[in-house]
Motif scaffolding. Structure first.
Motif, short mmCIF file in Angstrom:
data_model
loop_
_atom_site.label_atom_id
_atom_site.label_comp_id
_atom_site.label_asym_id
_atom_site.label_seq_id
_atom_site.Cartn_x
_atom_site.Cartn_y
_atom_site.Cartn_z
N PHE A 139 0.81 -1.21 0.00
CA PHE A 139 0.00 0.00 0.00
C PHE A 139 0.84 1.27 0.00
N GLU A 180 -3.70 1.72 -3.31
CA GLU A 180 -4.48 0.65 -2.69
C GLU A 180 -4.30 -0.70 -3.37
N ARG A 184 -6.26 4.32 3.61
CA ARG A 184 -4.81 4.25 3.47
C ARG A 184 -4.23 5.52 4.09
N THR A 185 -3.31 5.33 5.05
CA THR A 185 -2.83 6.48 5.81
C THR A 185 -1.38 6.29 6.25
N ASN A 186 -0.72 7.38 6.52
CA ASN A 186 0.59 7.37 7.20
C ASN A 186 0.59 8.39 8.32
N TRP A 190 3.09 3.63 4.74
CA TRP A 190 1.64 3.58 4.58
C TRP A 190 1.06 2.26 5.07
N TYR A 191 -0.20 2.29 5.48
CA TYR A 191 -0.92 1.11 5.93
C TYR A 191 -2.41 1.40 5.82
N LEU A 192 -3.27 0.44 6.13
CA LEU A 192 -4.71 0.61 6.12
C LEU A 192 -5.21 0.72 7.55
N ARG A 247 -5.36 -1.83 12.29
CA ARG A 247 -4.50 -1.52 11.14
C ARG A 247 -3.95 -2.82 10.57
N ASP A 254 -1.19 -4.31 7.16
CA ASP A 254 -0.18 -3.89 6.19
C ASP A 254 0.56 -5.13 5.68
#
Length: 354
Positions: free
Chosen positions: A156, A160, A172-174, A185-187, A320, A322
Protein backbone atom coordinates in the motif's frame (compact mmCIF):
# COMPACT_ATOMS: atom_id res chain seq x y z
CA UNK A 1 -81.07 -27.89 7.28
CA UNK A 2 -83.66 -25.20 7.98
CA UNK A 3 -86.11 -26.75 5.52
CA UNK A 4 -87.22 -30.21 4.51
CA UNK A 5 -84.71 -32.11 2.42
CA UNK A 6 -84.35 -35.51 0.92
CA UNK A 7 -82.31 -37.36 3.49
CA UNK A 8 -81.00 -40.84 3.96
CA UNK A 9 -78.63 -42.73 6.21
CA UNK A 10 -75.09 -41.43 6.32
CA UNK A 11 -72.48 -43.44 4.46
CA UNK A 12 -69.71 -45.18 6.34
CA UNK A 13 -66.54 -43.13 6.89
CA UNK A 14 -63.59 -43.99 4.67
CA UNK A 15 -60.03 -43.03 5.55
CA UNK A 16 -57.96 -41.87 2.59
CA UNK A 17 -54.36 -40.65 2.34
CA UNK A 18 -53.40 -37.94 -0.11
CA UNK A 19 -50.71 -38.84 -2.62
CA UNK A 20 -48.01 -36.32 -3.44
CA UNK A 21 -47.85 -35.71 -7.16
CA UNK A 22 -44.72 -35.20 -9.25
CA UNK A 23 -42.93 -31.87 -9.00
CA UNK A 24 -40.03 -30.51 -11.05
CA UNK A 25 -37.25 -28.47 -9.47
CA UNK A 26 -33.93 -27.06 -10.70
CA UNK A 27 -30.68 -27.58 -8.79
CA UNK A 28 -29.47 -23.98 -8.53
CA UNK A 29 -25.90 -25.09 -7.71
CA UNK A 30 -25.55 -27.43 -10.67
CA UNK A 31 -24.76 -24.99 -13.49
CA UNK A 32 -21.74 -26.15 -15.50
CA UNK A 33 -20.54 -23.88 -18.34
CA UNK A 34 -18.70 -25.51 -21.25
CA UNK A 35 -17.19 -23.61 -24.20
CA UNK A 36 -18.11 -24.84 -27.67
CA UNK A 37 -15.97 -22.13 -29.32
CA UNK A 38 -13.72 -19.37 -27.99
CA UNK A 39 -10.86 -19.69 -25.53
CA UNK A 40 -12.25 -22.71 -23.62
CA UNK A 41 -11.79 -21.24 -20.16
CA UNK A 42 -14.17 -21.19 -17.19
CA UNK A 43 -15.51 -17.68 -17.85
CA UNK A 44 -18.29 -16.26 -20.01
CA UNK A 45 -16.91 -14.18 -22.90
CA UNK A 46 -18.51 -12.24 -25.72
CA UNK A 47 -19.11 -14.05 -28.99
CA UNK A 48 -18.15 -17.58 -27.94
CA UNK A 49 -20.73 -20.34 -28.06
CA UNK A 50 -21.29 -21.42 -24.48
CA UNK A 51 -23.21 -24.51 -23.39
CA UNK A 52 -24.70 -24.19 -19.92
CA UNK A 53 -25.60 -27.59 -18.44
CA UNK A 54 -27.77 -27.93 -15.33
CA UNK A 55 -29.68 -30.55 -13.34
CA UNK A 56 -33.37 -30.89 -12.56
CA UNK A 57 -35.04 -33.39 -10.25
CA UNK A 58 -38.44 -34.77 -9.37
CA UNK A 59 -39.02 -33.51 -5.85
CA UNK A 60 -42.51 -35.01 -5.54
CA UNK A 61 -44.15 -38.40 -5.96
CA UNK A 62 -45.19 -40.20 -9.11
CA UNK A 63 -43.35 -39.85 -12.40
CA UNK A 64 -42.49 -36.71 -14.36
CA UNK A 65 -43.22 -37.19 -18.06
CA UNK A 66 -41.65 -35.15 -20.83
CA UNK A 67 -39.60 -32.73 -18.68
CA UNK A 68 -38.49 -29.82 -20.83
CA UNK A 69 -37.11 -26.28 -20.95
CA UNK A 70 -39.79 -23.92 -22.16
CA UNK A 71 -38.07 -20.52 -21.92
CA UNK A 72 -34.59 -18.99 -21.57
CA UNK A 73 -33.64 -15.33 -21.40
CA UNK A 74 -31.08 -12.95 -19.93
CA UNK A 75 -32.16 -9.59 -18.55
CA UNK A 76 -28.56 -8.75 -17.62
CA UNK A 77 -27.34 -8.89 -21.24
CA UNK A 78 -30.41 -8.93 -23.50
CA UNK A 79 -28.52 -8.87 -26.81
CA UNK A 80 -27.23 -12.38 -26.06
CA UNK A 81 -28.32 -14.92 -28.70
CA UNK A 82 -30.06 -18.06 -27.41
CA UNK A 83 -29.11 -20.84 -29.85
CA UNK A 84 -31.14 -23.68 -28.37
CA UNK A 85 -34.51 -24.23 -30.02
CA UNK A 86 -37.26 -24.22 -27.41
CA UNK A 87 -38.95 -26.16 -25.98
CA UNK A 88 -35.87 -28.33 -25.40
CA UNK A 89 -36.00 -31.82 -23.93
CA UNK A 90 -34.51 -32.70 -20.56
CA UNK A 91 -33.05 -36.20 -20.40
CA UNK A 92 -34.19 -38.77 -19.52
CA UNK A 93 -37.73 -38.28 -20.81
CA UNK A 94 -39.26 -39.60 -17.57
CA UNK A 95 -38.13 -38.94 -14.02
CA UNK A 96 -39.26 -41.14 -11.15
CA UNK A 97 -39.67 -39.64 -7.68
CA UNK A 98 -36.27 -38.43 -6.46
CA UNK A 99 -34.61 -38.97 -9.84
CA UNK A 100 -32.49 -36.29 -11.56
CA UNK A 101 -32.13 -35.32 -15.17
CA UNK A 102 -30.02 -32.87 -17.20
CA UNK A 103 -30.78 -30.04 -19.55
CA UNK A 104 -28.73 -27.42 -21.32
CA UNK A 105 -28.94 -24.10 -23.12
CA UNK A 106 -26.51 -22.97 -25.82
CA UNK A 107 -26.01 -19.26 -26.24
CA UNK A 108 -23.73 -16.57 -27.67
CA UNK A 109 -23.14 -13.89 -25.00
CA UNK A 110 -23.00 -10.27 -26.10
CA UNK A 111 -22.67 -6.91 -24.38
CA UNK A 112 -20.36 -8.13 -21.60
CA UNK A 113 -17.63 -5.96 -20.09
CA UNK A 114 -14.83 -7.13 -17.82
CA UNK A 115 -16.09 -8.21 -14.41
CA UNK A 116 -19.77 -8.42 -15.35
CA UNK A 117 -22.11 -10.99 -13.80
CA UNK A 118 -24.03 -12.83 -16.52
CA UNK A 119 -27.52 -14.03 -15.57
CA UNK A 120 -29.64 -16.62 -17.35
CA UNK A 121 -33.28 -17.25 -16.40
CA UNK A 122 -34.80 -20.56 -17.46
CA UNK A 123 -38.28 -22.03 -17.17
CA UNK A 124 -38.89 -25.78 -16.92
CA UNK A 125 -42.04 -27.89 -16.82
CA UNK A 126 -43.40 -31.38 -17.55
CA UNK A 127 -46.69 -32.90 -18.66
CA UNK A 128 -49.51 -32.45 -16.17
CA UNK A 129 -47.85 -29.80 -13.99
CA UNK A 130 -50.02 -26.81 -13.18
CA UNK A 131 -47.22 -24.23 -13.42
CA UNK A 132 -43.63 -24.14 -14.69
CA UNK A 133 -40.66 -23.61 -12.39
CA UNK A 134 -38.29 -20.67 -12.95
CA UNK A 135 -34.72 -20.17 -11.77
CA UNK A 136 -32.00 -17.61 -12.50
CA UNK A 137 -28.38 -18.72 -12.75
CA UNK A 138 -25.50 -16.26 -12.24
CA UNK A 139 -21.98 -16.48 -13.64
CA UNK A 140 -19.56 -13.90 -12.20
CA UNK A 141 -16.37 -12.43 -13.65
CA UNK A 142 -17.27 -12.36 -17.33
CA UNK A 143 -14.75 -11.30 -19.99
CA UNK A 144 -11.63 -12.25 -18.00
CA UNK A 145 -8.59 -14.47 -18.33
CA UNK A 146 -6.36 -15.74 -15.52
CA UNK A 147 -2.71 -14.90 -14.91
CA UNK A 148 -0.71 -16.87 -12.36
CA UNK A 149 1.18 -14.93 -9.68
CA UNK A 150 3.84 -16.80 -7.71
CA UNK A 151 3.79 -14.30 -4.84
CA UNK A 152 2.69 -10.71 -4.31
CA UNK A 153 3.00 -8.43 -1.31
CA UNK A 154 0.49 -5.61 -0.99
CA UNK A 155 2.40 -2.86 0.83
CA UNK A 156 0.00 0.00 0.00
CA UNK A 157 2.99 2.32 -0.39
CA UNK A 158 2.01 3.50 -3.88
CA UNK A 159 -1.75 3.10 -3.59
CA UNK A 160 -4.48 0.65 -2.69
CA UNK A 161 -3.26 -1.99 -5.18
CA UNK A 162 -6.74 -3.07 -6.31
CA UNK A 163 -8.06 -3.44 -2.76
CA UNK A 164 -11.37 -1.68 -2.16
CA UNK A 165 -13.68 -0.50 0.60
CA UNK A 166 -16.80 -2.62 1.03
CA UNK A 167 -18.41 -0.90 4.02
CA UNK A 168 -17.66 1.50 6.84
CA UNK A 169 -14.16 2.96 7.02
CA UNK A 170 -10.76 1.73 5.99
CA UNK A 171 -8.34 4.39 4.79
CA UNK A 172 -4.81 4.25 3.47
CA UNK A 173 -2.83 6.48 5.81
CA UNK A 174 0.59 7.37 7.20
CA UNK A 175 -0.73 9.85 9.74
CA UNK A 176 -0.12 7.88 12.93
CA UNK A 177 3.42 6.59 12.54
CA UNK A 178 5.15 4.09 10.33
CA UNK A 179 3.59 1.02 8.78
CA UNK A 180 4.93 -2.52 9.01
CA UNK A 181 8.56 -3.26 8.22
CA UNK A 182 9.52 0.42 8.55
CA UNK A 183 7.25 1.40 5.66
CA UNK A 184 5.17 4.57 5.61
CA UNK A 185 1.64 3.58 4.58
CA UNK A 186 -0.92 1.11 5.93
CA UNK A 187 -4.71 0.61 6.12
CA UNK A 188 -6.58 2.00 9.13
CA UNK A 189 -10.14 1.26 10.27
CA UNK A 190 -12.46 3.70 11.99
CA UNK A 191 -11.38 4.83 15.47
CA UNK A 192 -13.37 5.46 18.68
CA UNK A 193 -16.74 4.93 16.93
CA UNK A 194 -19.62 2.70 18.05
CA UNK A 195 -21.65 0.39 15.79
CA UNK A 196 -19.10 0.21 13.01
CA UNK A 197 -18.82 -2.42 10.29
CA UNK A 198 -15.55 -1.73 8.50
CA UNK A 199 -14.76 -4.15 5.68
CA UNK A 200 -11.93 -3.90 3.15
CA UNK A 201 -11.53 -6.39 0.31
CA UNK A 202 -8.90 -7.48 -2.16
CA UNK A 203 -9.52 -7.82 -5.85
CA UNK A 204 -11.09 -11.19 -6.80
CA UNK A 205 -8.41 -13.88 -6.88
CA UNK A 206 -8.41 -17.60 -7.62
CA UNK A 207 -6.64 -19.71 -5.03
CA UNK A 208 -4.63 -22.84 -5.76
CA UNK A 209 -4.46 -25.81 -3.36
CA UNK A 210 -1.11 -24.65 -1.93
CA UNK A 211 -1.81 -20.90 -1.71
CA UNK A 212 -0.71 -19.23 1.55
CA UNK A 213 -1.34 -15.86 3.20
CA UNK A 214 0.44 -13.59 5.65
CA UNK A 215 -0.36 -10.15 7.07
CA UNK A 216 0.99 -7.65 9.60
CA UNK A 217 -1.48 -6.28 12.16
CA UNK A 218 -1.52 -3.54 14.81
CA UNK A 219 -4.61 -2.77 16.92
CA UNK A 220 -6.27 -1.17 19.91
CA UNK A 221 -9.67 -2.85 20.32
CA UNK A 222 -12.00 -3.19 23.30
CA UNK A 223 -10.66 -5.76 25.76
CA UNK A 224 -12.71 -8.56 27.28
CA UNK A 225 -15.03 -7.56 30.10
CA UNK A 226 -16.22 -10.11 32.63
CA UNK A 227 -14.80 -12.87 30.47
CA UNK A 228 -16.79 -11.68 27.44
CA UNK A 229 -15.31 -10.40 24.17
CA UNK A 230 -17.13 -7.73 22.20
CA UNK A 231 -15.46 -5.66 19.44
CA UNK A 232 -13.04 -7.54 17.20
CA UNK A 233 -11.32 -7.83 13.80
CA UNK A 234 -10.75 -10.88 11.64
CA UNK A 235 -10.13 -12.05 8.07
CA UNK A 236 -12.45 -14.00 5.77
CA UNK A 237 -12.86 -15.26 2.24
CA UNK A 238 -15.88 -13.84 0.39
CA UNK A 239 -17.27 -15.95 -2.47
CA UNK A 240 -19.06 -14.57 -5.51
CA UNK A 241 -22.43 -15.17 -3.81
CA UNK A 242 -21.18 -12.97 -0.90
CA UNK A 243 -20.92 -15.90 1.50
CA UNK A 244 -18.12 -15.15 3.98
CA UNK A 245 -15.91 -17.88 5.46
CA UNK A 246 -13.71 -17.08 8.46
CA UNK A 247 -10.03 -18.01 8.05
CA UNK A 248 -7.90 -18.31 11.18
CA UNK A 249 -4.11 -17.75 11.15
CA UNK A 250 -2.26 -20.82 12.36
CA UNK A 251 1.11 -19.21 13.23
CA UNK A 252 2.39 -15.84 14.40
CA UNK A 253 -0.19 -13.48 15.88
CA UNK A 254 -3.24 -15.76 15.99
CA UNK A 255 -6.79 -14.82 17.01
CA UNK A 256 -7.29 -14.31 20.73
CA UNK A 257 -11.10 -13.94 21.08
CA UNK A 258 -13.60 -16.74 21.29
CA UNK A 259 -16.74 -16.97 19.17
CA UNK A 260 -19.01 -15.26 21.70
CA UNK A 261 -19.96 -11.61 21.59
CA UNK A 262 -22.45 -9.01 20.61
CA UNK A 263 -25.47 -9.92 18.49
CA UNK A 264 -25.00 -6.58 16.71
CA UNK A 265 -22.20 -8.22 14.73
CA UNK A 266 -24.64 -10.49 12.91
CA UNK A 267 -24.94 -8.06 10.00
CA UNK A 268 -21.19 -7.59 9.74
CA UNK A 269 -18.82 -10.40 10.66
CA UNK A 270 -20.90 -12.32 13.24
CA UNK A 271 -19.51 -13.08 16.69
CA UNK A 272 -16.65 -15.28 15.46
CA UNK A 273 -13.03 -15.61 16.54
CA UNK A 274 -10.79 -12.63 15.88
CA UNK A 275 -8.33 -10.13 17.30
CA UNK A 276 -9.12 -7.78 20.20
CA UNK A 277 -7.47 -6.05 23.17
CA UNK A 278 -4.30 -4.02 22.57
CA UNK A 279 -1.35 -5.01 20.39
CA UNK A 280 0.36 -1.69 19.69
CA UNK A 281 3.28 -3.06 17.71
CA UNK A 282 3.30 -4.62 14.25
CA UNK A 283 3.40 -8.42 14.20
CA UNK A 284 3.00 -11.06 11.50
CA UNK A 285 0.07 -13.48 11.21
CA UNK A 286 0.37 -16.43 8.83
CA UNK A 287 -2.05 -18.84 7.18
CA UNK A 288 -0.69 -22.01 5.62
CA UNK A 289 -2.72 -23.63 2.84
CA UNK A 290 -4.95 -25.53 5.27
CA UNK A 291 -5.63 -22.47 7.46
CA UNK A 292 -6.40 -20.42 4.34
CA UNK A 293 -8.76 -23.24 3.26
CA UNK A 294 -7.01 -23.11 -0.11
CA UNK A 295 -7.78 -26.75 -1.03
CA UNK A 296 -11.49 -26.12 -0.38
CA UNK A 297 -11.65 -22.90 -2.41
CA UNK A 298 -9.14 -23.84 -5.12
CA UNK A 299 -10.36 -22.81 -8.56
CA UNK A 300 -12.99 -20.42 -7.20
CA UNK A 301 -12.91 -16.64 -7.41
CA UNK A 302 -12.85 -15.18 -3.88
CA UNK A 303 -11.92 -11.92 -2.18
CA UNK A 304 -9.83 -11.56 0.96
CA UNK A 305 -11.77 -9.44 3.44
CA UNK A 306 -10.35 -7.72 6.52
CA UNK A 307 -13.19 -6.71 8.83
CA UNK A 308 -13.45 -4.69 12.04
CA UNK A 309 -16.73 -4.47 14.00
CA UNK A 310 -17.74 -2.52 17.09
CA UNK A 311 -20.89 -2.60 19.17
CA UNK A 312 -22.79 0.04 21.16
CA UNK A 313 -20.05 1.18 23.56
CA UNK A 314 -16.37 1.13 24.53
CA UNK A 315 -14.15 1.49 21.50
CA UNK A 316 -10.45 1.91 20.88
CA UNK A 317 -8.20 3.31 18.18
CA UNK A 318 -9.21 0.46 15.88
CA UNK A 319 -7.40 -1.94 13.56
CA UNK A 320 -4.50 -1.52 11.14
CA UNK A 321 -3.08 -3.97 8.64
CA UNK A 322 -0.18 -3.89 6.19
CA UNK A 323 2.16 -5.97 4.01
CA UNK A 324 -0.32 -8.64 2.94
CA UNK A 325 1.41 -11.47 1.04
CA UNK A 326 -0.51 -14.03 -1.01
CA UNK A 327 1.31 -16.86 -2.77
CA UNK A 328 0.53 -18.94 -5.86
CA UNK A 329 -2.76 -17.42 -6.88
CA UNK A 330 -4.38 -16.56 -10.20
CA UNK A 331 -5.29 -12.97 -10.97
CA UNK A 332 -8.26 -12.10 -13.16
CA UNK A 333 -7.17 -9.94 -16.10
CA UNK A 334 -8.96 -8.61 -19.17
CA UNK A 335 -10.02 -11.28 -21.65
CA UNK A 336 -7.70 -11.49 -24.64
CA UNK A 337 -10.21 -13.09 -26.99
CA UNK A 338 -11.40 -10.73 -29.76
CA UNK A 339 -15.13 -10.14 -30.13
CA UNK A 340 -15.23 -10.07 -33.93
CA UNK A 341 -17.29 -13.25 -34.35
CA UNK A 342 -20.28 -11.48 -32.79
CA UNK A 343 -20.77 -9.61 -36.05
CA UNK A 344 -21.60 -12.87 -37.87
CA UNK A 345 -25.36 -13.60 -37.82
CA UNK A 346 -26.03 -16.73 -35.82
CA UNK A 347 -27.84 -18.38 -38.73
CA UNK A 348 -24.68 -18.12 -40.83
CA UNK A 349 -22.38 -19.71 -38.28
CA UNK A 350 -21.35 -23.31 -38.90
CA UNK A 351 -22.99 -24.65 -35.75
CA UNK A 352 -26.29 -26.42 -35.62
CA UNK A 353 -29.15 -25.13 -33.50
CA UNK A 354 -30.08 -27.70 -30.87
Amino acid sequence: GSSDACTGPASACTTVQSVLGPDIAVDENSLSPVDQTGDFDDFVDNCEIKRLDFNVFNGGGGTLVNPRITAASTDSHPTTIIKTMLPAAITPSTLAAGESGTGFIKLVPQGLVQGDTFELTIEVTADGLLAPQTVTFSLANAEVDVQNVASETFTFEAGEQSWMLNSGTFARTNSAGAGANASDWYLQSSAFLDNQCDRYRSEPVILNPDSTLSMYTHFDIEAASGGQWYDRANVGLVATDQTRTLIQPNTGRTYNTDSGGSASFSGCIAPLQGWADTASTWALSEWDAAALQAPTFAGQAVQLEVAYATDVSVTGDGFRFDHVTLTNFDRLVADGQPDGSCTVPVELQNYSIE
